[in-house]
Design an enzyme around this catalytic site. Structure first.
Site, PDB file in Angstrom:
ATOM      1  CB  SER A 142      24.950  27.188  -7.636  1.00 34.63           C
ATOM      2  OG  SER A 142      25.755  26.193  -7.584  1.00 34.63           O
ATOM      3  CE1 TYR A 155      21.579  24.347 -10.795  1.00 31.51           C
ATOM      4  CE2 TYR A 155      23.754  24.281 -10.432  1.00 31.51           C
ATOM      5  CZ  TYR A 155      22.495  24.148  -9.904  1.00 31.51           C
ATOM      6  OH  TYR A 155      22.263  24.532  -8.807  1.00 31.51           O
ATOM      7  CB  SER A 158      20.755  28.781 -15.214  1.00 29.48           C
ATOM      8  OG  SER A 158      20.979  27.944 -14.067  1.00 29.48           O
ATOM      9  CE  LYS A 159      20.879  27.881  -9.334  1.00 32.16           C
ATOM     10  NZ  LYS A 159      19.963  28.099  -8.813  1.00 32.16           N
TER      11      LYS A 159
END
Ligand code: NDP
Length: 257
Positions: A142, A155, A158-159
């Site tokens: 992302s 999030y 994590s990316k």
């Protein structure tokens, strides 16, 4: 027919970017193994792939990739059916909103569990087959992996982990001629944000705001991300490895001024 005779395993194929990737690759001749949790959606995407394809075989496998036996079954059944694996597209993922003040450890574990740990596990399982085929991996990361945004802390982390995993794996697997790359989409119109907690009205507002948060003045479509995934997975990208390719209408290049 860049993918004829290539076996491609796509996770997250039951929705959004993964489904668009499956349809595109089917049209380019790929032999597909499609993974998702919702069997009805996966079946619908498989039918669309069959229409787009040239009669090549299709395999659908349902399961939750955070469950180790499900991930094992996915790779086993794919290799059992096709005898090889050329490309792994790690697309399955979730988003949850929250800052350090509002994200519980359960949420953190849930995000890391599918966005990072499951990718790591599936990669471990797939690597021997990818090495045998001199294949490649495309991870769906992302813009949040390469730029900082508030209120999506776990999030974003994590990316970022996925992007660094991409680079490190690229170096580990280069001696085997296995390439590893990532795409980094900006806002793409799928179910992700709604499943992550935005209601219809908030999602409409979010899409409207995407007109200003993306240099090209709009959010992206799943087909646009699928095109970049297909490029990185193809022999046209034969000298590209360790790359994180923004597919975000220029969002990664923007700075407030
Ligand atoms: P969707 O919600 O439309 O699709 C997510 C997919 O991941 C579904 O196929 C879902 O399966 C699957 N999935 C989620 N959790 C699991 C699990 N535990 N086990 C197996 N499969 C799972 O979202 P997108 O298509 O947008 O998301 C695809 C990827 O793109 C994600 O990694 C996301 O982070 C990334 N991305 C998306 C952006 C966007 O704006 N849409 C922007 C940047 C990156 P099922 O539906 O069957 O439950």
């Amino acid at each position: 027919m860049a993918f004829s005779s290539k076996v491609v395993l796509v996770t997250g194929a039951s929705s959004g970017i993964g489904a668009a990737t499956a349809r595109l690759l089917a049209g380019r001749g790929a032999t597909l193994a499609l993974a998702g949790r919702r069997a009805d959606n996966l079946q619908r995407v498989a039918s669309e792939c069959a229409e787009a394809g040239r009669g090549q075989p299709l395999l659908t496998i349902t399961g939750d990739l955070t469950r180790e036996p499900d991930a094992e079954r996915l790779v086993e059944q794919s290799v059992q059916k096709y005898g090889r694996l050329d490309v792994l597209v790690n697309c399955a993922g979730i988003l949850e909103l929250g800052s350090v003040e509002t994200t519980s450890l359960q949420q953190y574990d849930r995000l890391m569990g599918i966005n990072v740990r499951a990718v790591y596990h599936l990669t471990m399982l797939a690597v021997p087959h990818l090495v045998a085929a001199q294949g490649n991996i495309v991870n769906v990361s992302s813009v949040n992996g390469i730029r900082a945004f508030p209120n999506l802390l776990a999030y974003n982390m994590s990316k970022a982990a996925l992007d660094h995993m991409t680079r490190c794996l690229a170096l580990e697997l280069a001696p085997h001629q296995v390439r590893v790359n990532a795409v980094n989409p900006g806002v793409t119109v799928t179910e992700l944000q709604k499943r992550g907690g935005l209601d219809e009205a908030a999602y409409e507002q979010f899409l409207e705001r995407s007109r200003t948060t993306h240099a090209l003045g709009r959010p992206g479509q799943p087909d646009e991300v699928a095109a970049a995934i297909a490029f990185l997975a193809s022999d046209e990208a034969a000298f590209i490895t360790g790359a994180s390719l923004p597919v975000d209408g220029g969002r990664h290049a923007m700075c407030p001024r």
